[in-house]
Design a protein around this motif. Structure first.
Motif, mmCIF file in Angstrom:
data_model
loop_
_atom_site.group_PDB
_atom_site.id
_atom_site.type_symbol
_atom_site.label_atom_id
_atom_site.label_comp_id
_atom_site.label_asym_id
_atom_site.label_seq_id
_atom_site.Cartn_x
_atom_site.Cartn_y
_atom_site.Cartn_z
ATOM 1 N N TYR A 242 0.861 -1.188 0.000
ATOM 2 C CA TYR A 242 0.000 0.000 0.000
ATOM 3 C C TYR A 242 0.891 1.228 0.000
ATOM 4 N N GLU A 243 0.628 2.151 -0.939
ATOM 5 C CA GLU A 243 1.400 3.403 -0.956
ATOM 6 C C GLU A 243 0.663 4.396 -0.088
ATOM 7 N N LEU B 268 -2.304 6.528 -1.547
ATOM 8 C CA LEU B 268 -2.057 6.907 -2.945
ATOM 9 C C LEU B 268 -2.363 5.764 -3.892
ATOM 10 N N ASN B 269 -2.104 4.539 -3.443
ATOM 11 C CA ASN B 269 -2.258 3.385 -4.338
ATOM 12 C C ASN B 269 -2.380 2.093 -3.543
ATOM 13 N N SER B 270 -3.211 1.180 -4.048
ATOM 14 C CA SER B 270 -3.313 -0.129 -3.396
ATOM 15 C C SER B 270 -2.641 -1.173 -4.279
ATOM 16 N N ASP C 87 -8.298 -4.302 -11.890
ATOM 17 C CA ASP C 87 -8.097 -4.198 -10.447
ATOM 18 C C ASP C 87 -8.863 -5.355 -9.789
#
Ligand code: BTN
Length: 326
Positions: A47-48, A60-62, A241
């Motif tokens: 995770y970001e 921010l991102n997964s 996703d």
């Protein structure tokens, strides 16, 4: 709710882009250091999460992984399906795991995902290819108040739910081949396996297994199914996703299961009929050793397929393998 579920839910909340560590810590009744330790763990999983001293944390991102806490944090309300989600890196079959949970008396709604299955199974004893990270493989434990003959309702509901989830997440337009094949064009992209444990007049429990070929590339399929199988990635030209799709499928299943429990299967049947490539077509149906030929006329109120045979009889089909004739 675990700390991770709480943190991920907070990071995804639409009200703010960032949330402070202090606020999370206070709501959870833990220290800021404990929150920071979990954030570091989540980062290690991919995770970001941005951490800024003034604004707090921001997602921010997964990563492209299936994580029980993450999936649970993304389900809205207080769902029955997915109230407990367990993810295995590898197992024989997610339906085997659910079978053991059912025997232990676990309540309905538990969902088991696996990144890969070594003995994934399809209908009619077929193998279901389940390589790591390429698809979404999961099983759900249900304890519906239905007679065994009505269990087809759940297969039909699951097919409708999976088709709706694919459509909402990708804008592709899936169709359904009775009772449980999800097709894109004429190729299969997903399948559903319903396994029943029942007494004569009562379903004890039912295991709904769903396999969706999400990110397969052509070479990932064995030669023998290449002409008849496809994936979302192959149809779209880019990867999808998986976690988002998994959440969408559970959400749609929740909706259909609620409709079945309140006796509104007819609404699902109407949706199913609109998605179905089988109705109105000449088909052959293999049921055990018998092969029936005829026209697929409609869906009965319990989910069975009504087949007008070439001899003019109306046959109720509750299981079997349908082939569409050209
Ligand atoms: C079919 O179309 O034949 C049904 C395929 C069902 C595959 C899923 S993957 C998750 C669950 N575990 C299994 O072993 N099978 C189902």
């Amino acid at each position: 709710m675990t700390i991770d579920t709480f943190i991920l839910t907070a990071l995804r909340s639409p009200s703010g882009t960032s949330i402070s560590g202090g606020e999370i810590a206070q709501k959870l009744g833990v220290t800021r250091a404990a929150v920071w330790a979990r954030v570091r763990e989540l980062r290690a999983l991919g995770y970001e999460i941005e951490a800024s001293p003034h604004e707090g944390y921001r997602l921010l991102n997964s990563p492209d992984v299936l994580l029980g806490d993450d999936l649970m944090s993304r389900l809205k309300g207080d769902p029955l399906i997915g109230r407990d989600i367990r993810v295995f890196q590898e197992t024989t079959s997610t339906s085997d795991v659910i079978e053991r949970l059912a025997a232990d008396g676990v309540r309905e709604g538990v969902v088991v995902f696996a990144e890969s299955q070594s003995r994934g199974r399809g209908r009619l004893g077929r193998e279901w290819i389940s390589p790591a990270g390429k698809g979404i493989w999961f099983s759900v434990l249900l304890r519906p108040n239905l007679r065994p003959i009505e269990a087809t309702q759940l297969t039909v509901a699951a097919a409708t739910a999976v088709a709706r989830a694919i459509e909402s997440e990708t804008r592709l337009m899936p169709q359904v081949k009775w009772p449980n094949d999800i097709l894109l064009g004429s190729r299969k992209v997903a399948g559903i396996l319903t396994e029943l444990s029942a007494e004569v007049d009562r379903v004890k429990h039912l295991i709904l297994g769903v396999g969706l070929d999400a990110n397969f590339e052509e070479a990932d399929f064995p030669e023998r199914v290449r002409a008849t199988a496809t994936s979302l990635r192959m149809e779209l030209g880019h990867p999808v996703d998986r976690a988002g799709l998994a959440v969408a499928m559970l959400t749609e299943l929740e909706r259909d299961y609620a409709r079945i429990r309140s006796g509104r299967f007819d609404a699902i049947a109407t949706e199913w009929e609109a998605l179905c490539t089988t109705l109105g077509r000449q088909v052959s149906v293999r049921v055990g050793d018998r092969v029936l030929h005829g026209r697929a006329e409609s869906l009965a109120s319990d989910g069975a397929l009504l087949l007008r045979t070439q001899h003019g009889h109306l046959e109720r089909i509750t299981g079997g393998d349908v082939s569409l004739k050209k």
